[in-house]
Design an enzyme around this catalytic site. Structure first.
Site, PDB file in Angstrom:
ATOM      1  N   LYS A   1      29.847  -8.708  -9.498  1.00 37.69           N
ATOM      2  CA  LYS A   1      30.207  -8.825  -8.082  1.00 37.69           C
ATOM      3  C   LYS A   1      30.814  -7.503  -7.633  1.00 37.69           C
ATOM      4  CE  LYS A   1      32.172 -13.291  -7.808  1.00 37.69           C
ATOM      5  NZ  LYS A   1      33.187 -14.041  -7.059  1.00 37.69           N
TER       6      LYS A   1
ATOM      7  N   GLU B   1      45.191 -14.501 -15.359  1.00 34.75           N
ATOM      8  CA  GLU B   1      43.747 -14.781 -15.449  1.00 34.75           C
ATOM      9  C   GLU B   1      43.350 -15.068 -16.905  1.00 34.75           C
ATOM     10  OE1 GLU B   1      41.894 -15.099 -12.754  1.00 34.75           O
ATOM     11  OE2 GLU B   1      43.016 -14.010 -11.216  1.00 34.75           O
TER      12      GLU B   1
ATOM     13  N   ARG C   1      30.494 -21.166 -12.434  1.00 35.10           N
ATOM     14  CA  ARG C   1      31.331 -20.025 -12.062  1.00 35.10           C
ATOM     15  C   ARG C   1      32.484 -20.455 -11.155  1.00 35.10           C
ATOM     16  NH1 ARG C   1      28.828 -13.982 -11.234  1.00 35.10           N
ATOM     17  NH2 ARG C   1      30.784 -12.897 -10.954  1.00 35.10           N
TER      18      ARG C   1
ATOM     19  N   HIS D   1      47.806 -10.978  -6.709  1.00 34.13           N
ATOM     20  CA  HIS D   1      46.843 -12.070  -6.778  1.00 34.13           C
ATOM     21  C   HIS D   1      47.114 -12.984  -7.983  1.00 34.13           C
ATOM     22  CE1 HIS D   1      43.036 -14.165  -6.548  1.00 34.13           C
ATOM     23  NE2 HIS D   1      42.730 -13.758  -7.763  1.00 34.13           N
TER      24      HIS D   1
ATOM     25  N   ASN E   1      37.670 -20.498 -10.365  1.00 35.66           N
ATOM     26  CA  ASN E   1      38.588 -20.540  -9.219  1.00 35.66           C
ATOM     27  C   ASN E   1      39.772 -21.472  -9.458  1.00 35.66           C
ATOM     28  OD1 ASN E   1      37.191 -18.719  -7.676  1.00 35.66           O
ATOM     29  ND2 ASN E   1      35.834 -20.292  -6.833  1.00 35.66           N
TER      30      ASN E   1
ATOM     31  N   ARG F   1      18.996   1.787  -2.979  1.00 30.99           N
ATOM     32  CA  ARG F   1      18.772   0.369  -3.355  1.00 30.99           C
ATOM     33  C   ARG F   1      19.207   0.055  -4.782  1.00 30.99           C
ATOM     34  NH1 ARG F   1      13.910   1.395  -0.833  1.00 30.99           N
ATOM     35  NH2 ARG F   1      13.910   0.723   1.340  1.00 30.99           N
TER      36      ARG F   1
ATOM     37  N   GLU G   1      27.121 -18.002  -8.787  1.00 25.79           N
ATOM     38  CA  GLU G   1      28.238 -18.836  -8.382  1.00 25.79           C
ATOM     39  C   GLU G   1      27.881 -20.187  -7.780  1.00 25.79           C
ATOM     40  OE1 GLU G   1      32.480 -17.838  -6.346  1.00 25.79           O
ATOM     41  OE2 GLU G   1      31.149 -16.307  -7.060  1.00 25.79           O
TER      42      GLU G   1
ATOM     43  N   HIS H   1      45.121 -18.692  -2.961  1.00 26.84           N
ATOM     44  CA  HIS H   1      44.681 -17.973  -1.766  1.00 26.84           C
ATOM     45  C   HIS H   1      45.513 -18.378  -0.555  1.00 26.84           C
ATOM     46  CE1 HIS H   1      40.466 -16.887  -3.414  1.00 26.84           C
ATOM     47  NE2 HIS H   1      41.295 -15.867  -3.499  1.00 26.84           N
TER      48      HIS H   1
ATOM     49  N   LYS I   1      34.226 -15.022 -19.647  1.00 23.31           N
ATOM     50  CA  LYS I   1      33.634 -14.596 -18.368  1.00 23.31           C
ATOM     51  C   LYS I   1      32.131 -14.392 -18.551  1.00 23.31           C
ATOM     52  CE  LYS I   1      33.635 -12.993 -14.056  1.00 23.31           C
ATOM     53  NZ  LYS I   1      34.227 -12.044 -13.149  1.00 23.31           N
TER      54      LYS I   1
ATOM     55  N   HIS J   1      42.995 -21.007  -7.657  1.00 26.00           N
ATOM     56  CA  HIS J   1      42.748 -20.046  -6.585  1.00 26.00           C
ATOM     57  C   HIS J   1      42.820 -20.661  -5.181  1.00 26.00           C
ATOM     58  CE1 HIS J   1      41.726 -17.471  -9.882  1.00 26.00           C
ATOM     59  NE2 HIS J   1      41.378 -16.478  -9.100  1.00 26.00           N
TER      60      HIS J   1
HETATM   61  N1  LIG Z   1      34.338  -8.262  -8.742  1.00 24.27           N
HETATM   62  C1  LIG Z   1      35.004  -9.304  -9.189  1.00 24.27           C
HETATM   63  O1  LIG Z   1      34.431 -10.228  -9.799  1.00 24.27           O
HETATM   64  C2  LIG Z   1      36.483  -9.360  -8.987  1.00 24.27           C
HETATM   65  C3  LIG Z   1      37.257 -10.325  -9.651  1.00 24.27           C
HETATM   66  C4  LIG Z   1      38.621 -10.316  -9.483  1.00 24.27           C
HETATM   67  C5  LIG Z   1      39.216  -9.372  -8.650  1.00 24.27           C
HETATM   68  N2  LIG Z   1      38.446  -8.458  -8.009  1.00 24.27           N
HETATM   69  C6  LIG Z   1      39.056  -7.442  -7.133  1.00 24.27           C
HETATM   70  O2  LIG Z   1      39.916  -6.632  -7.907  1.00 24.27           O
HETATM   71  C7  LIG Z   1      40.898  -6.051  -7.054  1.00 24.27           C
HETATM   72  C8  LIG Z   1      42.243  -6.098  -7.749  1.00 24.27           C
HETATM   73  O3  LIG Z   1      42.137  -5.342  -8.934  1.00 24.27           O
HETATM   74  P1  LIG Z   1      43.432  -4.775  -9.683  1.00 24.27           P
HETATM   75  O4  LIG Z   1      44.438  -5.829  -9.820  1.00 24.27           O
HETATM   76  O5  LIG Z   1      42.895  -4.100 -10.900  1.00 24.27           O
HETATM   77  O6  LIG Z   1      44.039  -3.750  -8.620  1.00 24.27           O
HETATM   78  P2  LIG Z   1      43.914  -2.182  -8.372  1.00 24.27           P
HETATM   79  O7  LIG Z   1      42.575  -1.674  -8.681  1.00 24.27           O
HETATM   80  O8  LIG Z   1      44.443  -1.937  -7.000  1.00 24.27           O
HETATM   81  O9  LIG Z   1      44.968  -1.597  -9.412  1.00 24.27           O
HETATM   82  C9  LIG Z   1      46.325  -1.891  -9.269  1.00 24.27           C
HETATM   83  C10 LIG Z   1      47.172  -0.620  -9.304  1.00 24.27           C
HETATM   84  O10 LIG Z   1      47.251  -0.162 -10.646  1.00 24.27           O
HETATM   85  C11 LIG Z   1      46.911   1.218 -10.724  1.00 24.27           C
HETATM   86  N3  LIG Z   1      46.337   1.390 -12.042  1.00 24.27           N
HETATM   87  C12 LIG Z   1      45.088   1.049 -12.461  1.00 24.27           C
HETATM   88  N4  LIG Z   1      44.979   1.230 -13.770  1.00 24.27           N
HETATM   89  C13 LIG Z   1      46.153   1.710 -14.208  1.00 24.27           C
HETATM   90  C14 LIG Z   1      46.652   2.067 -15.472  1.00 24.27           C
HETATM   91  N5  LIG Z   1      45.930   1.926 -16.586  1.00 24.27           N
HETATM   92  N6  LIG Z   1      47.930   2.523 -15.562  1.00 24.27           N
HETATM   93  C15 LIG Z   1      48.702   2.614 -14.455  1.00 24.27           C
HETATM   94  N7  LIG Z   1      48.298   2.272 -13.230  1.00 24.27           N
HETATM   95  C16 LIG Z   1      47.026   1.816 -13.113  1.00 24.27           C
HETATM   96  C17 LIG Z   1      45.990   1.445  -9.573  1.00 24.27           C
HETATM   97  O11 LIG Z   1      46.021   2.805  -9.178  1.00 24.27           O
HETATM   98  C18 LIG Z   1      46.594   0.542  -8.506  1.00 24.27           C
HETATM   99  O12 LIG Z   1      47.641   1.206  -7.854  1.00 24.27           O
HETATM  100  C19 LIG Z   1      40.838  -6.823  -5.753  1.00 24.27           C
HETATM  101  O13 LIG Z   1      40.263  -6.012  -4.773  1.00 24.27           O
HETATM  102  C20 LIG Z   1      39.943  -8.015  -6.061  1.00 24.27           C
HETATM  103  O14 LIG Z   1      39.200  -8.435  -4.934  1.00 24.27           O
HETATM  104  C21 LIG Z   1      37.107  -8.425  -8.174  1.00 24.27           C
END
Ligand SMILES: NC(=O)c1ccc[n+]([C@@H]2O[C@H](COP(=O)([O-])OP(=O)(O)OC[C@H]3O[C@@H](n4cnc5c(N)ncnc54)[C@H](O)[C@@H]3O)[C@@H](O)[C@H]2O)c1
Length: 356
Positions: A140, A182, A238, A262, A242, A118, A234, A249, A224, A245
């Site tokens: 999140k 972003e 918050r 994205h 978007n 939990r 949200e 999307h 943020k 977005h």
């Molecule tokens: N929780 C939230 O509030 C929130 C907000 C926005 C996005 N997200 C989520 O985040 C995800 C996207 O995140 P992302 O864009 O970081 O993608 P990701 O985690 O897939 O990373 C992108 C690529 O970069 C590589 N990588 C990571 N760090 C690196 C570094 N320093 N040097 C070289 N390569 C590196 C990773 O291995 C991967 O192949 C989505 O799943 C999205 O839903 C969550």
């Protein structure tokens, strides 16, 4: 190093932004207790795992779990692997999960920490620009389901976020620029001064100069943090995050999540939302060009490609549960630095899409 405190209903946590932080054991060490499970992906681990483990206290009982990289691996199966590893380690409620990677690892490991017994501690060590300025802050967490992205998840605030900007140097060019979208978004919706600063430092950001990165990440985290503190779950504020977005999307869905990162889809979406705001008479005509100029300077796409079916995009935007058939809810711009949520006629969106 810069520190931002994020407040939430259950307390507060620090977000550290700086250089060399992964190797500085004292920053990390102060947030570790119990057994430690470090979760990362194979790409990030190759690059940065040694830096962290070299800094971990000899007395710290830790283990690592490396998952394959990429969005397709943000699954319940991999969540299960994290949980199984915690069980094998006999982790108790005082254990800590360290999430080292981009948003995928942060969301997945964060969700495992949210659900194991939990809820156990998670420390986020974001290594992509998107994760540093967005995903790692705010609590999140979740994984994807075949029926939808982030369909399974929970709110679970981290113990701390440690954003080492040195890791951004190895990021793939497209991933880096997608993160910049972003960053621009925060300026566009909340902070005209920051937007102007981004305009003046675009070259330095393109060159990934540490001083520019430090400032861009720190200011973005501040935004943020303010938004999530005001609106943890949200309901209102918050939603402003978007901006771009709703269009973005739809574009990602229309291109099967294969053509755009994205952040790239969000960049195009922000331009469309700004043009729509002008059409609706709430944004001074010509302001969207300022946004276009900055995004282009940062190497981001700003136009809808010709082969995208505009009617399909509109249909996808209408699909959102919160929309009525003739009006669509989205974030609109009043000026650079100020945005609001509103509904607008589908016909106006059609006009912006067909003109673009
Ligand atoms: N929780 C939230 O509030 C929130 C907000 C926005 C996005 N997200 C989520 O985040 C995800 C996207 O995140 P992302 O864009 O970081 O993608 P990701 O985690 O897939 O990373 C992108 C690529 O970069 C590589 N990588 C990571 N760090 C690196 C570094 N320093 N040097 C070289 N390569 C590196 C990773 O291995 C991967 O192949 C989505 O799943 C999205 O839903 C969550």
């Amino acid at each position: 190093m810069k520190v931002t405190e994020v407040s939430h209903a259950g307390g507060r946590y620090p977000v550290y932004v700086g250089q060399g932080l992964l190797a500085v054991s004292s920053v990390l060490q102060r947030h570790l207790e119990g057994r430690v499970l470090l979760v990362s992906d194979e790409i990030v681990a190759d690059l940065y795992l040694d830096r962290i483990t070299a800094g971990l206290d000899e007395n710290c009982r830790w283990r690592s779990l490396l998952l394959p990289a990429g969005e397709t691996h943000k699954t319940l199966e991999n969540w299960q692997r994290v949980i199984d590893t915690l069980v094998e380690m006999r982790a108790q409620r005082d254990a800590t999960v360290l999430a080292l990677g981009g948003g995928v690892i942060g969301d997945l490991a964060g969700f495992a920490a949210a659900s194991y017994m939990r809820g156990i501690r998670v420390v986020q060590l974001p290594t992509t620009l998107l994760a540093q300025v967005d995903a790692a802050v705010g609590g999140k967490t979740g994984v994807n389901h075949t029926a939808g992205k982030n369909l399974i998840g929970a709110f679970h605030q981290p113990e701390a976020v440690i954003a080492d900007i040195d890791t951004l140097i190895s990021l793939d060019d497209r991933d880096y620029r997608a993160g910049l979208a972003e960053v621009v978004k925060y300026g566009a919706i909340r902070d005209e001064r920051f937007f102007s600063w981004l305009e003046s430092r675009a070259e330095a950001l393109n060159a990934r100069m540490p001083d520019a990165l430090l400032e861009a990440v720190h200011v973005s985290v501040g935004h943020k943090a303010e938004v999530v503190a005001a609106d943890e779950r949200e309901a209102g504020q918050r939603a402003l995050l978007n901006f771009g977005h709703t269009f973005g999307h739809a574009l990602e869905t229309a291109t099967a999540y294969e053509r755009y990162r994205h952040g790239e889809a969000v960049a195009i979406g922000m331009v469309l939302a700004a043009r729509l705001s002008e059409l609706l008479g709430r944004l001074r005509v010509g302001t969207s060009e300022r946004l276009v100029h900055l995004l282009e300077h940062l190497g981001l796409p700003v136009a809808l490609p010709d082969d995208i079916d505009r009617e399909r995009l509109l249909e996808l935007m209408r699909l959102d549960k919160k929309n009525r058939a003739d009006r669509i809810r989205l974030i609109l711009l009043d000026e650079i630095g100020s945005a609001a949520i509103d509904t607008c006629p589908a016909d106006d969106i059609r006009e912006v899409l067909t003109r673009s």
